[in-house]
Design a protein around this motif. Structure first.
Motif, short mmCIF file in Angstrom:
data_model
loop_
_atom_site.label_atom_id
_atom_site.label_comp_id
_atom_site.label_asym_id
_atom_site.label_seq_id
_atom_site.Cartn_x
_atom_site.Cartn_y
_atom_site.Cartn_z
N ALA A 187 0.81 -1.22 0.00
CA ALA A 187 0.00 0.00 0.00
C ALA A 187 0.84 1.27 0.00
O ALA A 187 0.30 2.37 -0.17
N GLY A 188 2.17 1.15 0.24
CA GLY A 188 3.03 2.34 0.19
C GLY A 188 3.93 2.56 1.38
O GLY A 188 4.75 3.49 1.37
N ALA A 189 3.84 1.74 2.42
CA ALA A 189 4.72 1.91 3.60
C ALA A 189 6.11 1.34 3.30
O ALA A 189 6.23 0.27 2.71
N ASP A 190 7.14 2.06 3.73
CA ASP A 190 8.50 1.53 3.59
C ASP A 190 9.15 1.24 4.94
O ASP A 190 10.33 0.94 5.02
N GLY A 191 8.35 1.31 6.02
CA GLY A 191 8.83 0.98 7.35
C GLY A 191 7.69 0.45 8.20
O GLY A 191 6.51 0.71 7.92
N ILE A 192 8.03 -0.32 9.24
CA ILE A 192 7.03 -0.82 10.17
C ILE A 192 7.56 -0.73 11.60
O ILE A 192 8.73 -1.02 11.87
N HIS A 193 6.69 -0.27 12.49
CA HIS A 193 6.98 -0.13 13.92
C HIS A 193 6.32 -1.32 14.61
O HIS A 193 5.09 -1.44 14.60
N VAL A 194 7.13 -2.21 15.20
CA VAL A 194 6.63 -3.52 15.62
C VAL A 194 6.44 -3.62 17.13
O VAL A 194 7.39 -3.43 17.90
N HIS A 195 5.22 -3.94 17.53
CA HIS A 195 4.91 -4.37 18.88
C HIS A 195 4.56 -5.85 18.82
O HIS A 195 3.83 -6.28 17.92
N ILE A 196 5.06 -6.64 19.76
CA ILE A 196 4.68 -8.04 19.85
C ILE A 196 3.78 -8.25 21.05
O ILE A 196 3.79 -7.45 21.99
N VAL A 211 0.91 -14.64 24.67
CA VAL A 211 -0.15 -15.58 24.29
C VAL A 211 -1.53 -15.09 24.71
O VAL A 211 -2.54 -15.53 24.17
N GLU A 212 -1.56 -14.16 25.66
CA GLU A 212 -2.83 -13.59 26.10
C GLU A 212 -3.15 -12.28 25.38
O GLU A 212 -4.15 -11.63 25.69
N GLY A 213 -2.31 -11.92 24.43
CA GLY A 213 -2.55 -10.71 23.66
C GLY A 213 -2.04 -9.44 24.30
O GLY A 213 -2.33 -8.34 23.82
N ARG A 214 -1.26 -9.56 25.37
CA ARG A 214 -0.74 -8.38 26.07
C ARG A 214 0.59 -7.93 25.47
O ARG A 214 1.35 -8.72 24.95
N HIS A 215 0.82 -6.62 25.55
CA HIS A 215 2.11 -6.04 25.12
C HIS A 215 3.26 -6.77 25.79
O HIS A 215 3.22 -7.07 26.99
N GLU A 216 4.30 -7.06 25.01
CA GLU A 216 5.41 -7.84 25.53
C GLU A 216 6.74 -7.31 25.01
O GLU A 216 6.86 -6.94 23.83
#
Length: 262
Positions: free
Chosen positions: A41-50, A53-58
């Protein structure tokens, strides 16, 4: 000279879940699929949060390495940045230690989280110096014009080393969206007071004015971060279908805004 990508997607963040939007990526597979669609779609970068298993920020080095390896294979041309965000789960010391073990190529770091009390400066300065010597590129997160003043003072005092810095300016808040946001020009005025320094800056903006704000940043020479971490909404007030739709709209708006300045 180090530089940021033109258009970075922040597809999930630390706080939102699929109850906020069913297309918000939570699992590793969803993050990878989102990276692919947003690059198209046009993005050349990604800011990653993982997420755990419970869907919480880690913040977990093993999990992060696995995701980074998959992204490197899947979207090798993307600028892949990890977050060091505390999100109420991690202390400043834990954030620093985790990033020192992970040693990512690119990481975002909030000055407010590194220095929560004046006595934190000694360890924070050691962390910034470590990042510089280790080739870890920090994008400094500044939430207000006052944060920018603080940051400029810190680099003049050599608490943060270097003469060229990567910046993320934040307009608005999770709680109030774009309501009460400071003018972008107020942030830039404070950056302009940093004698002998240069900056590659990017804007992220909360709420339904995200597209308008990011287009304005492009007109002023900045870059853009877009995605469900900051806003779920298109410029016309409709709920976006997914992150790729937000990238596509902002990419178009930026190109139009820049064209007007030529």
């Amino acid at each position: 000279m180090r530089c940021l990508p033109r258009l970075m997607v922040a597809p999930n963040g630390a706080r939102r879940s699929q109850s906020d939007h069913p297309a918000l990526p939570v699992t590793d597979a969803e993050i990878l699929a989102t990276a692919i669609s947003c690059q198209e779609a046009g993005a050349d970068g990604i800011h990653v949060h993982i997420r755990d298993v419970e869907g919480r920020h880690e913040l977990d080095t093993g999990h992060y390495r696995a995701v980074l390896d998959q992204l490197c294979d899947t979207v090798p041309d993307m600028y892949v940045q990890v977050t060091s965000e505390a999100a109420g789960r991690y202390s400043g010391a834990e954030q620093r230690t985790i990033m020192q073990v992970l040693q990512p190529a690119y990481v975002s770091v909030a000055l407010r989280e590194m220095v929560r009390e004046p006595q934190d400066w000694a360890q924070a300065q050691e962390f910034y110096e470590w990042a510089t010597s280790s080739g870890v590129e920090i994008q400094h997160i500044l939430y207000s014009p006052e944060d920018v003043q603080w940051f400029v003072r810190a680099i003049h005092e050599q608490r943060i080393p270097g003469t060229h810095h990567l910046i993320l300016l934040v307009q608005g808040t999770y709680a109030h969206g774009s309501q009460g946001r400071a003018y972008l020009e107020d942030y830039l005025t404070e950056l302009g007071k940093a004698d002998g320094m240069s900056f590659d800056w990017m804007l992220c903006a909360f709420g339904q004015q995200e597209t308008e704000s990011l287009a304005r940043a492009a007109q002023l020479g900045g870059k853009a971060r877009v995605g469900f971490e900051n806003s779920l909404w298109n410029m016309d007030g409709t709920l976006a279908k997914n992150n790729a739709e937000r990238v596509r709209e902002v990419d178009t708006a930026i190109k139009r805004a820049v064209q007007k300045t030529i």
